[in-house]
Design a protein around this motif. Structure first.
Motif, PDB file in Angstrom:
ATOM      1  N   ARG A 192       0.840  -1.184   0.000  1.00  0.00           N
ATOM      2  CA  ARG A 192       0.000   0.000   0.000  1.00  0.00           C
ATOM      3  C   ARG A 192       0.881   1.242   0.000  1.00  0.00           C
ATOM      4  NH1 ARG A 192      -1.719  -3.759   3.426  1.00  0.00           N
ATOM      5  NH2 ARG A 192      -0.704  -2.812   5.239  1.00  0.00           N
ATOM      6  N   GLU A 193       0.615   2.186  -0.870  1.00  0.00           N
ATOM      7  CA  GLU A 193       1.374   3.434  -0.922  1.00  0.00           C
ATOM      8  C   GLU A 193       0.622   4.486  -0.121  1.00  0.00           C
ATOM      9  OE1 GLU A 193       2.171   4.449  -4.978  1.00  0.00           O
ATOM     10  OE2 GLU A 193       3.794   2.981  -5.145  1.00  0.00           O
ATOM     11  N   ARG A 194       1.293   5.034   0.876  1.00  0.00           N
ATOM     12  CA  ARG A 194       0.702   6.006   1.785  1.00  0.00           C
ATOM     13  C   ARG A 194       1.598   7.242   1.852  1.00  0.00           C
ATOM     14  NH1 ARG A 194      -3.147   2.954   1.301  1.00  0.00           N
ATOM     15  NH2 ARG A 194      -4.007   1.601   2.936  1.00  0.00           N
ATOM     16  N   GLU A 195       1.132   8.253   2.558  1.00  0.00           N
ATOM     17  CA  GLU A 195       1.960   9.426   2.826  1.00  0.00           C
ATOM     18  C   GLU A 195       1.498  10.074   4.117  1.00  0.00           C
ATOM     19  OE1 GLU A 195      -0.154  12.900   0.196  1.00  0.00           O
ATOM     20  OE2 GLU A 195       1.185  11.528  -0.868  1.00  0.00           O
ATOM     21  N   VAL A 196       2.411  10.819   4.753  1.00  0.00           N
ATOM     22  CA  VAL A 196       2.104  11.515   5.990  1.00  0.00           C
ATOM     23  C   VAL A 196       2.674  12.919   5.883  1.00  0.00           C
ATOM     24  CG1 VAL A 196       4.197  10.635   7.122  1.00  0.00           C
ATOM     25  CG2 VAL A 196       2.264  11.414   8.515  1.00  0.00           C
ATOM     26  N   GLN A 197       1.982  13.889   6.454  1.00  0.00           N
ATOM     27  CA  GLN A 197       2.427  15.280   6.400  1.00  0.00           C
ATOM     28  C   GLN A 197       3.297  15.579   7.616  1.00  0.00           C
ATOM     29  OE1 GLN A 197      -0.590  18.512   6.540  1.00  0.00           O
ATOM     30  NE2 GLN A 197       0.162  19.004   4.496  1.00  0.00           N
ATOM     31  N   ALA A 202      12.556  13.797  13.429  1.00  0.00           N
ATOM     32  CA  ALA A 202      11.254  14.435  13.650  1.00  0.00           C
ATOM     33  C   ALA A 202      10.201  13.866  12.707  1.00  0.00           C
ATOM     34  CB  ALA A 202      11.382  15.948  13.460  1.00  0.00           C
ATOM     35  N   ASP A 203      10.580  13.650  11.453  1.00  0.00           N
ATOM     36  CA  ASP A 203       9.640  13.077  10.492  1.00  0.00           C
ATOM     37  C   ASP A 203       9.219  11.669  10.906  1.00  0.00           C
ATOM     38  OD1 ASP A 203       9.941  15.400   9.063  1.00  0.00           O
ATOM     39  OD2 ASP A 203      10.964  14.485   7.346  1.00  0.00           O
ATOM     40  N   MET A 204      10.165  10.883  11.404  1.00  0.00           N
ATOM     41  CA  MET A 204       9.842   9.514  11.793  1.00  0.00           C
ATOM     42  C   MET A 204       8.944   9.478  13.026  1.00  0.00           C
ATOM     43  SD  MET A 204      11.114   7.809   9.392  1.00  0.00           S
ATOM     44  CE  MET A 204      12.257   8.200   8.062  1.00  0.00           C
ATOM     45  N   VAL A 205       9.128  10.430  13.932  1.00  0.00           N
ATOM     46  CA  VAL A 205       8.223  10.517  15.081  1.00  0.00           C
ATOM     47  C   VAL A 205       6.803  10.798  14.597  1.00  0.00           C
ATOM     48  CG1 VAL A 205       7.650  11.885  17.128  1.00  0.00           C
ATOM     49  CG2 VAL A 205      10.019  11.179  16.713  1.00  0.00           C
ATOM     50  N   THR A 206       6.674  11.673  13.611  1.00  0.00           N
ATOM     51  CA  THR A 206       5.356  11.949  13.029  1.00  0.00           C
ATOM     52  C   THR A 206       4.776  10.712  12.369  1.00  0.00           C
ATOM     53  OG1 THR A 206       5.959  14.266  12.653  1.00  0.00           O
ATOM     54  CG2 THR A 206       4.107  13.403  11.379  1.00  0.00           C
ATOM     55  N   ALA A 226       3.526   8.277  14.978  1.00  0.00           N
ATOM     56  CA  ALA A 226       2.246   8.752  15.515  1.00  0.00           C
ATOM     57  C   ALA A 226       1.111   8.425  14.557  1.00  0.00           C
ATOM     58  CB  ALA A 226       2.317  10.259  15.774  1.00  0.00           C
ATOM     59  N   ARG A 227       1.343   8.570  13.257  1.00  0.00           N
ATOM     60  CA  ARG A 227       0.326   8.232  12.258  1.00  0.00           C
ATOM     61  C   ARG A 227      -0.017   6.745  12.317  1.00  0.00           C
ATOM     62  NH1 ARG A 227      -1.322   9.442   7.036  1.00  0.00           N
ATOM     63  NH2 ARG A 227      -1.799  11.465   7.951  1.00  0.00           N
ATOM     64  N   LEU A 228       0.993   5.908  12.571  1.00  0.00           N
ATOM     65  CA  LEU A 228       0.765   4.467  12.613  1.00  0.00           C
ATOM     66  C   LEU A 228      -0.012   4.043  13.851  1.00  0.00           C
ATOM     67  CD1 LEU A 228       4.306   3.292  11.423  1.00  0.00           C
ATOM     68  CD2 LEU A 228       2.231   3.553  10.035  1.00  0.00           C
ATOM     69  N   ASN A 229      -0.065   4.927  14.856  1.00  0.00           N
ATOM     70  CA  ASN A 229      -0.871   4.708  16.059  1.00  0.00           C
ATOM     71  C   ASN A 229      -0.413   3.472  16.834  1.00  0.00           C
ATOM     72  OD1 ASN A 229      -2.900   5.399  17.898  1.00  0.00           O
ATOM     73  ND2 ASN A 229      -4.406   4.083  16.902  1.00  0.00           N
ATOM     74  N   VAL A 230       0.916   3.368  17.037  1.00  0.00           N
ATOM     75  CA  VAL A 230       1.474   2.287  17.847  1.00  0.00           C
ATOM     76  C   VAL A 230       2.406   2.892  18.896  1.00  0.00           C
ATOM     77  CG1 VAL A 230       1.263   0.487  16.100  1.00  0.00           C
ATOM     78  CG2 VAL A 230       3.317   1.921  16.129  1.00  0.00           C
ATOM     79  N   PRO A 281      10.372   5.030  21.197  1.00  0.00           N
ATOM     80  CA  PRO A 281       9.471   3.958  20.806  1.00  0.00           C
ATOM     81  C   PRO A 281      10.192   2.752  20.197  1.00  0.00           C
ATOM     82  CG  PRO A 281       9.467   5.648  19.122  1.00  0.00           C
ATOM     83  CD  PRO A 281      10.336   6.162  20.249  1.00  0.00           C
ATOM     84  N   VAL A 282      11.508   2.867  19.939  1.00  0.00           N
ATOM     85  CA  VAL A 282      12.226   1.794  19.253  1.00  0.00           C
ATOM     86  C   VAL A 282      12.547   0.672  20.241  1.00  0.00           C
ATOM     87  CG1 VAL A 282      14.292   1.158  17.949  1.00  0.00           C
ATOM     88  CG2 VAL A 282      13.203   3.384  17.567  1.00  0.00           C
ATOM     89  N   ARG A 283      12.090  -0.543  19.911  1.00  0.00           N
ATOM     90  CA  ARG A 283      12.259  -1.710  20.782  1.00  0.00           C
ATOM     91  C   ARG A 283      13.503  -2.515  20.414  1.00  0.00           C
ATOM     92  NH1 ARG A 283      10.134  -7.190  21.257  1.00  0.00           N
ATOM     93  NH2 ARG A 283       9.867  -7.111  18.984  1.00  0.00           N
TER      94      ARG A 283
END
Length: 309
Positions: A21-26, A103-107, A110-114, A139-141
């Motif tokens: 699936r191709e997605r995008e986040v702002q 910062a982008d990866m934190v966003t 958050a979009r992934l909701n995990v 958040p990195v395990r």
């Protein structure tokens, strides 16, 4: 029976799992907003997420085989770091640096909701993951760092600086694929089909019919503006973040890597809290993880209680 071709493997995976699936986040930058594109594999409701982040001039599609192989366990998310692939370019090229990428990866997370993610980072993607993993309340395990560490050998930086940002164009896509393969020859002894598989997403056809790299040539700007003092401070910060990582870390090194030395790996094992290392024979910077044995290595680390050997 002959082995299936990479195209056949990909077709079989798509038939079994469906297309990615191709997605995008702002995301935000000091001058405004930009889009970061990503490819997602596996169950979209799976709370177990693996983020795979590519190297300096590459794209998230480098991880198609890894993503397909691990999507039975994970929701696998492969972003195109800003300035690359399908993502936007930044208005200020000086922002092409780890703080913006983190910062982008934190966003994105958050979009992934995990609450937590595991991380597979190749080269630059490993630097991003290492920095994020070392932050308080990260958040990195689990973290797999593919041929990268807090110290980068100067000769490798000179080699990379010699081609990154080069404004080249090609009459055909095949010429571009071959050129990208020459730049990444140390990835390993890949077949022509494998180079086509991972290099095709790196190119776009322009209005005049020529083919060019998708990445923003301005990602090279920080290479030319970083002072020795700033570089030393940046490395010290990376060692600090690395030492602060709580979870398991697997450092994968290409046997002939000019970027990650055995001395750096030894120091990482010494100063880290839970660090393993595996060396891939016959490969330089950086192992491509197209080979089933390399993919199995990643699967053991992420899926089998952290054991990579």
């Amino acid at each position: 029976m002959s082995e299936p071709t990479p195209a056949g493997v990909q077709a079989g995976l798509t038939a079994r799992l469906g297309p990615p699936r191709e997605r995008e986040v702002q995301c935000a930058n000091p001058a405004g907003l930009h889009r970061m594109a990503y490819t997602e594999w596996g169950d979209p409701d799976n709370p177990r997420v693996l983020v795979c982040v590519h190297g300096l001039t590459r794209s998230g599609r480098d991880f198609d085989r890894v993503a397909a192989a691990l999507s039975d366990v994970y929701r696998v998310v492969c972003p195109d770091v800003v300035g690359r692939g399908r993502s936007d370019w930044l208005p200020d090229p000086n922002r092409y640096a780890v703080p913006q990428y983190v910062a982008d990866m934190v966003t994105l997370i958050a979009r992934l909701n995990v609450e937590t993610v595991d991380w597979f980072g190749t080269s630059m993607g490993g630097l991003i993951g290492m920095t994020l993993a070392g932050l308080p309340n990260s958040p990195v395990r689990k973290l797999l760092m593919n041929d990268i560490g807090p110290h980068i050998e100067p000769e490798a930086l000179r080699r990379i600086g010699g081609y990154v940002g080069e404004r080249v164009q090609f009459a055909t896509l095949e010429e571009g694929i071959a050129h990208a393969a020459s730049l990444a020859a140390t990835f390993g002894p890949l077949t022509a089909d494998e180079w086509r598989e991972i290099n095709t997403p790196l190119f776009a056809q322009r209005d005049d019919g020529a083919w060019a790299f998708r990445y923003d040539p301005a990602i090279a700007v920080p290479f030319g503006t970083t002072t020795p003092e700033a570089a030393a401070a940046g490395e010290a910060a990376l060692w600090h973040w690395f030492a602060a990582i709580d979870g398991p870390v697997l450092v994968v090194r290409g046997e002939t890597s000019d970027l990650l030395s055995r001395e750096t790996v030894a120091r990482m094992i010494e100063c880290g809290r839970s660090v393993q290392c595996v060396e891939i024979p016959g490969v330089g910077h950086a192992p491509a993880f197209l080979d089933p044995q390399q993919i199995a290595l990643a699967r053991r680390f992420f899926c089998d209680a952290g054991h990579a050997s």
